[in-house]
Scaffold this motif. Structure first.
Motif, PDB file in Angstrom:
ATOM      1  N   PRO A 293       0.826  -1.209   0.000  1.00  0.00           N
ATOM      2  CA  PRO A 293       0.000   0.000   0.000  1.00  0.00           C
ATOM      3  C   PRO A 293       0.858   1.255   0.000  1.00  0.00           C
ATOM      4  O   PRO A 293       0.818   2.061   0.945  1.00  0.00           O
ATOM      5  CB  PRO A 293      -0.801  -0.133   1.291  1.00  0.00           C
ATOM      6  CG  PRO A 293       0.126  -0.856   2.210  1.00  0.00           C
ATOM      7  CD  PRO A 293       0.899  -1.817   1.364  1.00  0.00           C
TER       8      PRO A 293
ATOM      9  N   SER B 130      -0.243   4.954   0.960  1.00  0.00           N
ATOM     10  CA  SER B 130      -0.490   5.383   2.333  1.00  0.00           C
ATOM     11  C   SER B 130       0.795   5.725   3.056  1.00  0.00           C
ATOM     12  O   SER B 130       0.765   6.156   4.212  1.00  0.00           O
ATOM     13  CB  SER B 130      -1.213   4.272   3.104  1.00  0.00           C
ATOM     14  OG  SER B 130      -0.324   3.175   3.295  1.00  0.00           O
TER      15      SER B 130
ATOM     16  N   ARG C  43       8.413   8.494  15.782  1.00  0.00           N
ATOM     17  CA  ARG C  43       9.622   8.740  14.986  1.00  0.00           C
ATOM     18  C   ARG C  43       9.774  10.241  14.695  1.00  0.00           C
ATOM     19  O   ARG C  43      10.894  10.754  14.632  1.00  0.00           O
ATOM     20  CB  ARG C  43       9.584   7.932  13.684  1.00  0.00           C
ATOM     21  CG  ARG C  43       9.797   6.430  13.906  1.00  0.00           C
ATOM     22  CD  ARG C  43      10.083   5.711  12.592  1.00  0.00           C
ATOM     23  NE  ARG C  43       8.917   5.728  11.713  1.00  0.00           N
ATOM     24  CZ  ARG C  43       7.962   4.797  11.723  1.00  0.00           C
ATOM     25  NH1 ARG C  43       8.040   3.792  12.595  1.00  0.00           N
ATOM     26  NH2 ARG C  43       6.953   4.862  10.892  1.00  0.00           N
TER      27      ARG C  43
ATOM     28  N   ARG D 266       4.619   6.511  13.762  1.00  0.00           N
ATOM     29  CA  ARG D 266       5.067   7.650  12.928  1.00  0.00           C
ATOM     30  C   ARG D 266       5.287   8.876  13.809  1.00  0.00           C
ATOM     31  O   ARG D 266       6.271   9.608  13.626  1.00  0.00           O
ATOM     32  CB  ARG D 266       4.041   7.970  11.842  1.00  0.00           C
ATOM     33  CG  ARG D 266       4.068   7.044  10.651  1.00  0.00           C
ATOM     34  CD  ARG D 266       3.527   7.719   9.398  1.00  0.00           C
ATOM     35  NE  ARG D 266       2.155   8.166   9.536  1.00  0.00           N
ATOM     36  CZ  ARG D 266       1.115   7.512   9.007  1.00  0.00           C
ATOM     37  NH1 ARG D 266       1.301   6.387   8.359  1.00  0.00           N
ATOM     38  NH2 ARG D 266      -0.116   7.977   9.175  1.00  0.00           N
TER      39      ARG D 266
ATOM     40  N   PHE E 117      -7.195   5.821   4.588  1.00  0.00           N
ATOM     41  CA  PHE E 117      -6.497   4.611   4.194  1.00  0.00           C
ATOM     42  C   PHE E 117      -5.148   4.585   4.895  1.00  0.00           C
ATOM     43  O   PHE E 117      -4.252   5.350   4.607  1.00  0.00           O
ATOM     44  CB  PHE E 117      -6.333   4.578   2.666  1.00  0.00           C
ATOM     45  CG  PHE E 117      -5.586   3.349   2.189  1.00  0.00           C
ATOM     46  CD1 PHE E 117      -4.422   3.475   1.451  1.00  0.00           C
ATOM     47  CD2 PHE E 117      -6.038   2.075   2.500  1.00  0.00           C
ATOM     48  CE1 PHE E 117      -3.733   2.359   1.021  1.00  0.00           C
ATOM     49  CE2 PHE E 117      -5.355   0.960   2.075  1.00  0.00           C
ATOM     50  CZ  PHE E 117      -4.201   1.095   1.328  1.00  0.00           C
ATOM     51  N   ILE E 118      -4.986   3.662   5.873  1.00  0.00           N
ATOM     52  CA  ILE E 118      -3.766   3.618   6.671  1.00  0.00           C
ATOM     53  C   ILE E 118      -2.744   2.672   6.050  1.00  0.00           C
ATOM     54  O   ILE E 118      -1.551   2.934   6.053  1.00  0.00           O
ATOM     55  CB  ILE E 118      -4.085   3.183   8.122  1.00  0.00           C
ATOM     56  CG1 ILE E 118      -5.238   4.015   8.686  1.00  0.00           C
ATOM     57  CG2 ILE E 118      -2.828   3.271   8.968  1.00  0.00           C
ATOM     58  CD1 ILE E 118      -4.933   5.438   8.982  1.00  0.00           C
ATOM     59  N   GLY E 119      -3.198   1.552   5.526  1.00  0.00           N
ATOM     60  CA  GLY E 119      -2.297   0.578   4.921  1.00  0.00           C
ATOM     61  C   GLY E 119      -1.523  -0.191   5.963  1.00  0.00           C
ATOM     62  O   GLY E 119      -2.042  -0.524   7.029  1.00  0.00           O
ATOM     63  N   SER E 120      -0.268  -0.496   5.672  1.00  0.00           N
ATOM     64  CA  SER E 120       0.589  -1.218   6.608  1.00  0.00           C
ATOM     65  C   SER E 120       2.004  -0.670   6.482  1.00  0.00           C
ATOM     66  O   SER E 120       2.323   0.062   5.551  1.00  0.00           O
ATOM     67  CB  SER E 120       0.571  -2.725   6.313  1.00  0.00           C
ATOM     68  OG  SER E 120       1.141  -2.966   5.026  1.00  0.00           O
ATOM     69  N   ASP E 121       2.828  -1.039   7.433  1.00  0.00           N
ATOM     70  CA  ASP E 121       4.210  -0.568   7.406  1.00  0.00           C
ATOM     71  C   ASP E 121       5.061  -1.525   8.230  1.00  0.00           C
ATOM     72  O   ASP E 121       4.546  -2.447   8.888  1.00  0.00           O
ATOM     73  CB  ASP E 121       4.291   0.861   7.942  1.00  0.00           C
ATOM     74  CG  ASP E 121       5.530   1.604   7.428  1.00  0.00           C
ATOM     75  OD1 ASP E 121       5.630   2.827   7.667  1.00  0.00           O
ATOM     76  OD2 ASP E 121       6.385   0.963   6.778  1.00  0.00           O
ATOM     77  N   THR E 122       6.342  -1.322   8.234  1.00  0.00           N
ATOM     78  CA  THR E 122       7.274  -2.152   9.004  1.00  0.00           C
ATOM     79  C   THR E 122       7.398  -1.586  10.413  1.00  0.00           C
ATOM     80  O   THR E 122       7.486  -0.377  10.611  1.00  0.00           O
ATOM     81  CB  THR E 122       8.652  -2.169   8.319  1.00  0.00           C
ATOM     82  OG1 THR E 122       8.490  -2.685   6.995  1.00  0.00           O
ATOM     83  CG2 THR E 122       9.640  -3.045   9.094  1.00  0.00           C
ATOM     84  N   PHE E 123       7.403  -2.484  11.414  1.00  0.00           N
ATOM     85  CA  PHE E 123       7.491  -2.064  12.807  1.00  0.00           C
ATOM     86  C   PHE E 123       8.808  -1.348  13.047  1.00  0.00           C
ATOM     87  O   PHE E 123       9.886  -1.845  12.737  1.00  0.00           O
ATOM     88  CB  PHE E 123       7.394  -3.295  13.720  1.00  0.00           C
ATOM     89  CG  PHE E 123       7.255  -2.960  15.174  1.00  0.00           C
ATOM     90  CD1 PHE E 123       8.374  -2.616  15.944  1.00  0.00           C
ATOM     91  CD2 PHE E 123       6.013  -2.995  15.780  1.00  0.00           C
ATOM     92  CE1 PHE E 123       8.239  -2.309  17.286  1.00  0.00           C
ATOM     93  CE2 PHE E 123       5.874  -2.695  17.134  1.00  0.00           C
ATOM     94  CZ  PHE E 123       6.983  -2.353  17.893  1.00  0.00           C
ATOM     95  N   CYS E 124       8.706  -0.149  13.633  1.00  0.00           N
ATOM     96  CA  CYS E 124       9.928   0.600  13.973  1.00  0.00           C
ATOM     97  C   CYS E 124       9.535   1.700  14.939  1.00  0.00           C
ATOM     98  O   CYS E 124       8.885   2.673  14.559  1.00  0.00           O
ATOM     99  CB  CYS E 124      10.591   1.187  12.731  1.00  0.00           C
ATOM    100  SG  CYS E 124      12.037   2.214  13.111  1.00  0.00           S
TER     101      CYS E 124
ATOM    102  N   ASP F 108      12.360  -7.864   9.954  1.00  0.00           N
ATOM    103  CA  ASP F 108      11.238  -6.960   9.693  1.00  0.00           C
ATOM    104  C   ASP F 108       9.931  -7.608  10.104  1.00  0.00           C
ATOM    105  O   ASP F 108       9.686  -8.789   9.836  1.00  0.00           O
ATOM    106  CB  ASP F 108      11.186  -6.623   8.197  1.00  0.00           C
ATOM    107  CG  ASP F 108      12.219  -5.567   7.835  1.00  0.00           C
ATOM    108  OD1 ASP F 108      12.360  -5.276   6.630  1.00  0.00           O
ATOM    109  OD2 ASP F 108      12.887  -5.055   8.757  1.00  0.00           O
TER     110      ASP F 108
ATOM    111  N   ASP G 198       0.941  14.903  10.859  1.00  0.00           N
ATOM    112  CA  ASP G 198       0.559  13.631  10.262  1.00  0.00           C
ATOM    113  C   ASP G 198      -0.854  13.758   9.698  1.00  0.00           C
ATOM    114  O   ASP G 198      -1.769  14.211  10.382  1.00  0.00           O
ATOM    115  CB  ASP G 198       0.630  12.518  11.315  1.00  0.00           C
ATOM    116  CG  ASP G 198       0.555  11.144  10.694  1.00  0.00           C
ATOM    117  OD1 ASP G 198      -0.512  10.803  10.137  1.00  0.00           O
ATOM    118  OD2 ASP G 198       1.564  10.422  10.754  1.00  0.00           O
ATOM    119  N   GLU G 199      -1.015  13.316   8.469  1.00  0.00           N
ATOM    120  CA  GLU G 199      -2.299  13.498   7.793  1.00  0.00           C
ATOM    121  C   GLU G 199      -3.443  12.787   8.500  1.00  0.00           C
ATOM    122  O   GLU G 199      -4.602  13.167   8.345  1.00  0.00           O
ATOM    123  CB  GLU G 199      -2.189  12.971   6.358  1.00  0.00           C
ATOM    124  CG  GLU G 199      -1.284  13.781   5.453  1.00  0.00           C
ATOM    125  CD  GLU G 199      -1.192  13.191   4.067  1.00  0.00           C
ATOM    126  OE1 GLU G 199      -0.520  13.814   3.219  1.00  0.00           O
ATOM    127  OE2 GLU G 199      -1.768  12.124   3.840  1.00  0.00           O
ATOM    128  N   GLN G 200      -3.129  11.750   9.248  1.00  0.00           N
ATOM    129  CA  GLN G 200      -4.191  10.951   9.852  1.00  0.00           C
ATOM    130  C   GLN G 200      -4.405  11.223  11.335  1.00  0.00           C
ATOM    131  O   GLN G 200      -5.063  10.450  12.036  1.00  0.00           O
ATOM    132  CB  GLN G 200      -3.899   9.466   9.601  1.00  0.00           C
ATOM    133  CG  GLN G 200      -4.253   9.103   8.168  1.00  0.00           C
ATOM    134  CD  GLN G 200      -3.327   8.070   7.555  1.00  0.00           C
ATOM    135  OE1 GLN G 200      -2.307   7.703   8.125  1.00  0.00           O
ATOM    136  NE2 GLN G 200      -3.694   7.596   6.392  1.00  0.00           N
TER     137      GLN G 200
END
Lengths: 476, 142
Positions: free
Chosen positions: A33, A36, B40, B37, B9-16, B24, B89-91
């Motif tokens: 995605p 996003s 960080r 986010r 729409f958030i989606g997914s990301d790698t944990f950090c 990962d 942050d947009e969200q």
């Protein structure tokens, strides 16, 4: 089958953003995605870092390596010397040292003083350039003087101080000994050939000239016939006379003087080359050959394959003469408009007219490598005296440094004007205004006229010779 | 302070959170994604992302307050700066930030309570001279 990238793509690297978008597209195609991903997102940040690293490598190396394979693109990439050496068997000409004659005068009661090579250093106040004694000699008892050869401390074109530079000093002073670098009426006479005879020059030439004396038949003075050529013109026979005055209307007197080889002091085919006025410089300093010049020599290589000599061949030979190095920075090759088979090869160095010895060396090298149907004549362009004038307004506290900087700037500019180039008022003003301390420049003239000066013309080759500056100064 | 949600729409990301893990691990919880986010953002000096040609306006490093002279004015300013950073942050729709000294000299705790496109959550960061720790609490932020 994958297509090879276009040359333009290799020479113009992608930006970081473009690489990042390519990586995003790959991720998106695999279901991630990416839309996003915001600033600060883990994967976005990772891809940005990768894109930055990829762009850094591709932009720093790929364009350079690509351009390094082409003579027209390699200049400036650092690859030109390797390309020339590997593909064209040409080595980049190294920088050369200026060598010149400095007169050391002893006052009454001083000397004789024995000096050895390296023991004396002369510094030119105008430029700060230093020259080191290059031979052993003796400064005679005063009042007297001796001419000794000095070599520039470092190689390079900046070591081309003009004759009669004025304030020369010994780094370690010798009381009563004064160095100067006068230019005689004539420069050194360069002899090519096996004869033992020499020339004595006299008269009072009024404008610069180059003269070549050619021996047409073997014998002593008064028996050998000879001819002379002025400024690259046709040879004019002088007959078998021992001397001639005002040759070609130049005011130059030439006398043939027998040597130890009598009764054949002068050998047919020998040449004696000299110029007026003289210069203290016997070998001109030059910077290391530029990438552009080396690139031209590489392209000229192709001309050596031709059955008939073409312009590129003679350009290459003139620039590749051994022991001349990078002294030759300009070459113009042009068939003579009047004499069949004669090829005029006009050469100049970073400081303009080259010494007679350099001209002779190039002449010998070129002549030995040209077809017998071609008659090459290597000459320096005639000089046009250039006097610059105007009014410079500067800060009072920087007056002394401004004067020195003006001299250096104008010398460098005039030296940069090519054979048959144009000296421009606007450029002079621009250079003067860049000098720290200069406030204004007005009423600039070239040889008294407020107009650009175009040197030479069709079939006439001229280069500028800067005369003492005629600027007036006002301070604030 | 309110902000307009630009996308849900958030989606997914790698944990950090404070560093990448050895392996990962993908994060699917949108509150964790948004919260990480922000975490960080609070650990990145302003302008650091410009080095990799990303947002030059990203970041407000929370560790700058370590060993700084903490006064009532400093605390008030820090809270405003950290909240303003989070609201970039947009969200993130709204939130509050509380800055309080920790139990030991040189330590402090920052607690952010946010309303996001994925719901409310609380981000707590413990900061001392050597480490930045962070953990989330999800649910009502009042």
């Amino acid at each position: 089958m994958a297509t090879s990238p276009a040359l333009s793509a290799l020479l113009n690297p992608l930006t970081v953003e473009q690489v990042f978008q390519i990586l995003l597209a790959v991720y998106q195609a695999n279901g991630f995605p990416t839309q996003s991903w915001q600033p600060g997102g883990t994967e976005r940040t990772r891809l940005k870092a990768i894109a930055t690293a990829l762009t850094d490598v591709s932009s720093n190396y790929v364009p350079g390596v690509t351009a390094g394979g082409f003579t027209t693109l390699a200049p400036g990439t650092g690859w030109m010397p390797l390309l020339a050496s590997e593909l064209y068997n040409l080595e980049q000409e190294p920088a050369t040292h200026t060598v010149g004659t400095i007169n050391l005068a002893s006052a009454t009661g001083v000397g004789p003083i024995t000096v050895t090579s390296g023991s004396l250093i002369v510094v030119f106040a105008g430029t700060g350039n230093r020259y080191i004694l290059a031979e052993d000699g003796t400064i005679p008892a005063g009042p007297g003087s001796v001419d000794l050869s000095f070599v520039a401390e470092f190689a390079g074109a900046k070591y081309n101080d003009p004759s009669n530079s004025g304030a020369l000093t010994l780094v370690t002073p010798i009381p009563g000994v004064t160095p100067t670098n006068p230019a005689g009426t004539y420069g050194e006479i360069s002899h090519v050939g096996s004869g033992t005879g020499t020339l004595t020059l006299g008269g009072s030439p009024t404008i610069p000239h180059q003269v070549v004396v050619r021996i047409d038949s073997t014998g002593d003075s008064g028996v050998a016939s000879w001819s002379y050529s002025v400024d690259g013109g046709a040879f004019v026979s002088a007959g078998a006379v021992p001397s001639a005055s005002d040759i070609g209307g130049t005011g130059i007197d030439v006398t043939l003087v027998d040597g130890v080889g009598t009764p054949n002091s002068f050998i047919e085919g020998d040449t004696y080359t000299f110029a007026t006025p003289g210069t203290w410089i016997t070998s001109q300093g030059a910077d290391i050959e530029s990438d552009q010049a080396l690139s031209q020599r590489c392209r000229d290589r192709w001309a050596t394959l031709a059955a008939v000599g073409v312009t590129g061949l003679y350009d290459l030979l003139a620039r590749s003469t051994p022991d001349v190095g990078a002294q030759v920075t300009q070459v113009i090759v042009q068939p003579d408009p009047d004499i069949n088979n004669k090829l005029n090869i006009v050469i100049a160095g970073p400081a303009g007219v080259l010494p007679a010895g350099t001209i002779s060396a190039v002449q010998s090298y070129v002549q030995a490598r040209t077809p017998i149907t071609v008659f090459p004549v290597v000459v320096s362009p005639s000089t046009t005296n250039v006097t610059l004038g105007g009014t410079i307004t500067c800060q009072a506290k920087l007056f002394a440094s401004v004067q020195l900087a003006v001299q250096v700037a104008m010398t460098n500019y005039i030296n940069s004007v090519p054979i048959n180039g144009t000296i421009r008022i606007a450029r002079i003003i621009e250079l003067l205004m860049e000098i720290e301390g200069v406030i204004d420049v007005a009423s600039v003239t070239i040889n008294g006229d407020a107009l650009n000066l175009a040197l030479g013309g069709p079939g006439i080759f001229r280069i500028a010779s800067l005369q003492p500056l005629a600027f007036g100064y006002s301070t604030q | 302070m309110m902000a307009t949600l630009l996308t849900n729409f958030i989606g997914s990301d790698t944990f950090c959170l404070t560093d990448l893990e050895r392996v990962d691990r993908q994060v699917a919880d949108p509150r964790v994604i948004i919260g990480q986010r922000i975490a960080r953002r609070w650990q990145t000096p302003r302008g650091a992302l410009a080095i990799i040609n990303d947002d030059p306006d990203f970041g407000w490093d929370i560790t700058q307050y370590v060993n700084a002279k903490i006064t009532a004015s400093t605390i008030s300013t820090a809270q405003q700066q950290l909240l303003a950073e989070a609201l970039k942050d947009e969200q993130v729709a709204s939130g509050t930030v509380e800055f309080s000294p920790g139990p030991s000299q040189g330590e402090f705790v920052v607690t952010g309570r946010f309303q996001s496109a994925a719901g409310p959550f609380t981000l707590t960061m413990n900061v001392d001279q050597l480490t930045v720790g962070a953990f989330f609490t999800f649910g009502v932020t009042s």
